[in-house]
Design a protein around this motif. Sequence first.
Motif, PDB file in Angstrom:
ATOM      1  N   PHE A  34       0.833  -1.202   0.000  1.00 48.76           N
ATOM      2  CA  PHE A  34       0.000   0.000   0.000  1.00 48.76           C
ATOM      3  C   PHE A  34       0.869   1.254   0.000  1.00 48.76           C
ATOM      4  O   PHE A  34       0.662   2.163  -0.815  1.00 48.76           O
ATOM      5  N   LEU A  35       1.850   1.309   0.891  1.00 48.50           N
ATOM      6  CA  LEU A  35       2.720   2.489   0.974  1.00 48.50           C
ATOM      7  C   LEU A  35       3.493   2.706  -0.321  1.00 48.50           C
ATOM      8  O   LEU A  35       3.528   3.819  -0.864  1.00 48.50           O
ATOM      9  N   ILE A  36       4.095   1.641  -0.829  1.00 52.45           N
ATOM     10  CA  ILE A  36       4.874   1.760  -2.063  1.00 52.45           C
ATOM     11  C   ILE A  36       3.965   2.057  -3.247  1.00 52.45           C
ATOM     12  O   ILE A  36       4.292   2.882  -4.112  1.00 52.45           O
ATOM     13  N   GLY A  37       2.802   1.394  -3.287  1.00 45.91           N
ATOM     14  CA  GLY A  37       1.868   1.613  -4.391  1.00 45.91           C
ATOM     15  C   GLY A  37       1.343   3.030  -4.435  1.00 45.91           C
ATOM     16  O   GLY A  37       1.216   3.621  -5.516  1.00 45.91           O
ATOM     17  N   VAL A  38       1.027   3.610  -3.271  1.00 47.15           N
ATOM     18  CA  VAL A  38       0.552   4.995  -3.224  1.00 47.15           C
ATOM     19  C   VAL A  38       1.629   5.947  -3.720  1.00 47.15           C
ATOM     20  O   VAL A  38       1.355   6.874  -4.500  1.00 47.15           O
ATOM     21  N   ILE A  39       2.863   5.718  -3.306  1.00 46.71           N
ATOM     22  CA  ILE A  39       3.968   6.583  -3.744  1.00 46.71           C
ATOM     23  C   ILE A  39       4.170   6.477  -5.253  1.00 46.71           C
ATOM     24  O   ILE A  39       4.266   7.491  -5.958  1.00 46.71           O
ATOM     25  N   MET A  40       4.206   5.253  -5.759  1.00 45.37           N
ATOM     26  CA  MET A  40       4.428   5.053  -7.195  1.00 45.37           C
ATOM     27  C   MET A  40       3.277   5.615  -8.020  1.00 45.37           C
ATOM     28  O   MET A  40       3.496   6.272  -9.044  1.00 45.37           O
ATOM     29  N   VAL A  96       4.870  -8.080  -2.216  1.00 47.54           N
ATOM     30  CA  VAL A  96       4.925  -6.609  -2.186  1.00 47.54           C
ATOM     31  C   VAL A  96       5.260  -6.052  -3.562  1.00 47.54           C
ATOM     32  O   VAL A  96       4.633  -5.096  -4.027  1.00 47.54           O
ATOM     33  N   VAL A  97       6.234  -6.643  -4.223  1.00 50.09           N
ATOM     34  CA  VAL A  97       6.617  -6.173  -5.563  1.00 50.09           C
ATOM     35  C   VAL A  97       5.432  -6.254  -6.517  1.00 50.09           C
ATOM     36  O   VAL A  97       5.125  -5.300  -7.243  1.00 50.09           O
ATOM     37  N   PHE A  98       4.756  -7.401  -6.511  1.00 43.90           N
ATOM     38  CA  PHE A  98       3.643  -7.611  -7.438  1.00 43.90           C
ATOM     39  C   PHE A  98       2.449  -6.726  -7.092  1.00 43.90           C
ATOM     40  O   PHE A  98       1.884  -6.041  -7.962  1.00 43.90           O
ATOM     41  N   GLU A  99       2.049  -6.726  -5.823  1.00 49.40           N
ATOM     42  CA  GLU A  99       0.848  -5.994  -5.425  1.00 49.40           C
ATOM     43  C   GLU A  99       1.054  -4.487  -5.444  1.00 49.40           C
ATOM     44  O   GLU A  99       0.111  -3.736  -5.705  1.00 49.40           O
ATOM     45  N   ALA A 100       2.272  -4.009  -5.166  1.00 49.12           N
ATOM     46  CA  ALA A 100       2.532  -2.568  -5.215  1.00 49.12           C
ATOM     47  C   ALA A 100       2.304  -2.034  -6.624  1.00 49.12           C
ATOM     48  O   ALA A 100       1.780  -0.926  -6.803  1.00 49.12           O
ATOM     49  N   ALA A 101       2.677  -2.823  -7.620  1.00 45.62           N
ATOM     50  CA  ALA A 101       2.446  -2.408  -9.003  1.00 45.62           C
ATOM     51  C   ALA A 101       0.953  -2.330  -9.294  1.00 45.62           C
ATOM     52  O   ALA A 101       0.489  -1.393  -9.965  1.00 45.62           O
ATOM     53  N   MET A 102       0.199  -3.308  -8.793  1.00 43.43           N
ATOM     54  CA  MET A 102      -1.249  -3.304  -8.996  1.00 43.43           C
ATOM     55  C   MET A 102      -1.903  -2.116  -8.291  1.00 43.43           C
ATOM     56  O   MET A 102      -2.760  -1.421  -8.843  1.00 43.43           O
ATOM     57  N   ILE A 103      -1.497  -1.889  -7.048  1.00 45.77           N
ATOM     58  CA  ILE A 103      -2.087  -0.806  -6.262  1.00 45.77           C
ATOM     59  C   ILE A 103      -1.731   0.557  -6.852  1.00 45.77           C
ATOM     60  O   ILE A 103      -2.540   1.487  -6.812  1.00 45.77           O
ATOM     61  N   SER A 104      -0.544   0.686  -7.407  1.00 42.12           N
ATOM     62  CA  SER A 104      -0.154   1.964  -8.011  1.00 42.12           C
ATOM     63  C   SER A 104      -1.095   2.355  -9.143  1.00 42.12           C
ATOM     64  O   SER A 104      -1.397   3.535  -9.340  1.00 42.12           O
ATOM     65  N   GLU A 105      -1.595   1.362  -9.870  1.00 38.58           N
ATOM     66  CA  GLU A 105      -2.554   1.642 -10.937  1.00 38.58           C
ATOM     67  C   GLU A 105      -3.906   2.061 -10.366  1.00 38.58           C
ATOM     68  O   GLU A 105      -4.578   2.930 -10.923  1.00 38.58           O
ATOM     69  N   VAL A 106      -4.299   1.448  -9.258  1.00 43.39           N
ATOM     70  CA  VAL A 106      -5.530   1.850  -8.584  1.00 43.39           C
ATOM     71  C   VAL A 106      -5.425   3.296  -8.127  1.00 43.39           C
ATOM     72  O   VAL A 106      -6.352   4.100  -8.304  1.00 43.39           O
ATOM     73  N   VAL A 107      -4.281   3.643  -7.553  1.00 40.07           N
ATOM     74  CA  VAL A 107      -4.058   5.011  -7.067  1.00 40.07           C
ATOM     75  C   VAL A 107      -4.061   6.000  -8.221  1.00 40.07           C
ATOM     76  O   VAL A 107      -4.717   7.048  -8.154  1.00 40.07           O
ATOM     77  N   ARG A 108      -3.349   5.676  -9.268  1.00 40.08           N
ATOM     78  CA  ARG A 108      -3.274   6.592 -10.415  1.00 40.08           C
ATOM     79  C   ARG A 108      -4.654   6.817 -11.030  1.00 40.08           C
ATOM     80  O   ARG A 108      -5.027   7.946 -11.372  1.00 40.08           O
ATOM     81  N   SER A 109      -5.428   5.741 -11.157  1.00 39.84           N
ATOM     82  CA  SER A 109      -6.775   5.870 -11.712  1.00 39.84           C
ATOM     83  C   SER A 109      -7.665   6.699 -10.793  1.00 39.84           C
ATOM     84  O   SER A 109      -8.465   7.523 -11.254  1.00 39.84           O
ATOM     85  N   GLY A 110      -7.529   6.483  -9.477  1.00 37.20           N
ATOM     86  CA  GLY A 110      -8.330   7.248  -8.524  1.00 37.20           C
ATOM     87  C   GLY A 110      -8.008   8.728  -8.577  1.00 37.20           C
ATOM     88  O   GLY A 110      -8.909   9.580  -8.540  1.00 37.20           O
ATOM     89  N   LEU A 111      -6.747   9.079  -8.693  1.00 39.62           N
ATOM     90  CA  LEU A 111      -6.342  10.483  -8.760  1.00 39.62           C
ATOM     91  C   LEU A 111      -6.784  11.112 -10.079  1.00 39.62           C
ATOM     92  O   LEU A 111      -7.200  12.277 -10.117  1.00 39.62           O
ATOM     93  N   ASN A 112      -6.701  10.345 -11.153  1.00 35.42           N
ATOM     94  CA  ASN A 112      -7.117  10.867 -12.460  1.00 35.42           C
ATOM     95  C   ASN A 112      -8.623  11.082 -12.561  1.00 35.42           C
ATOM     96  O   ASN A 112      -9.093  11.792 -13.446  1.00 35.42           O
TER      97      ASN A 112
END
Length: 216
Positions: A34-40, A96-112
């Motif tokens: 979650f932390l890494i995904g939000v940052i990415m 963490v590596v795999f899920e952070a990448a997935m979560i980063s897309e969720v974050v990016r879509s949410g911000l967009n």
Amino acid sequence: MDIASAFSSHNLLFILEGLYITLKIAVIAIIFSFLIGVIMGTLRYMKIPGLSPVIGVIVELIRNLPLLLILFFTRFALPDIGIKLGVESSAVVGLVVFEAAMISEVVRSGLNSIDRGQIEASRSSGLTNLQTLWHIILPQGLRRMVPPMVSQFISLLKDTSLAIVISLPDLMHHAKIVIGQNYNYTIPILALVAVLYFIVNYSLSLAAKRMESKMI
């Protein structure tokens, strides 16, 4: 099918020990991913020249690799370059590596998804880009991210079962050992495992719905 013997106190305790490992690995992986995904995801959203495109390439590369391959890499390939991890650490790093990448897309879509009019209004009122991100975009974006984020966390918890390939002593690993003692235990033990997974994941989804209702 021998239900009474399958659900002996010894077997039940052994299964619960596996559940503990599953939950421990999942909680650690959820926090860090979650932390890494939000940052990415935030860095990609900000479109920082030179940095955002590199993060985008990394995210797309990881998202298109099977989790099993990543788990094999963290467990068996990293030692070849001098990085030796235990079974649990390898599972956590791979997840963490795999899920952070997935979560980063969720974050990016949410911000967009935030209306551009609000962003322009905040900028016209004198807020900087970072202030706009912190006070306007992130609070609203996080609310919209709750359902897909929880869905991803549930997937993460279920994905811990894949770590059986690197001998993680999790719920599925312990269930396999119990079944190996007597194949008459197969149906009752697998049914118990299914119930345990359902209880944990359903509880997580209920907690997310309550959180989402409070945030609205």
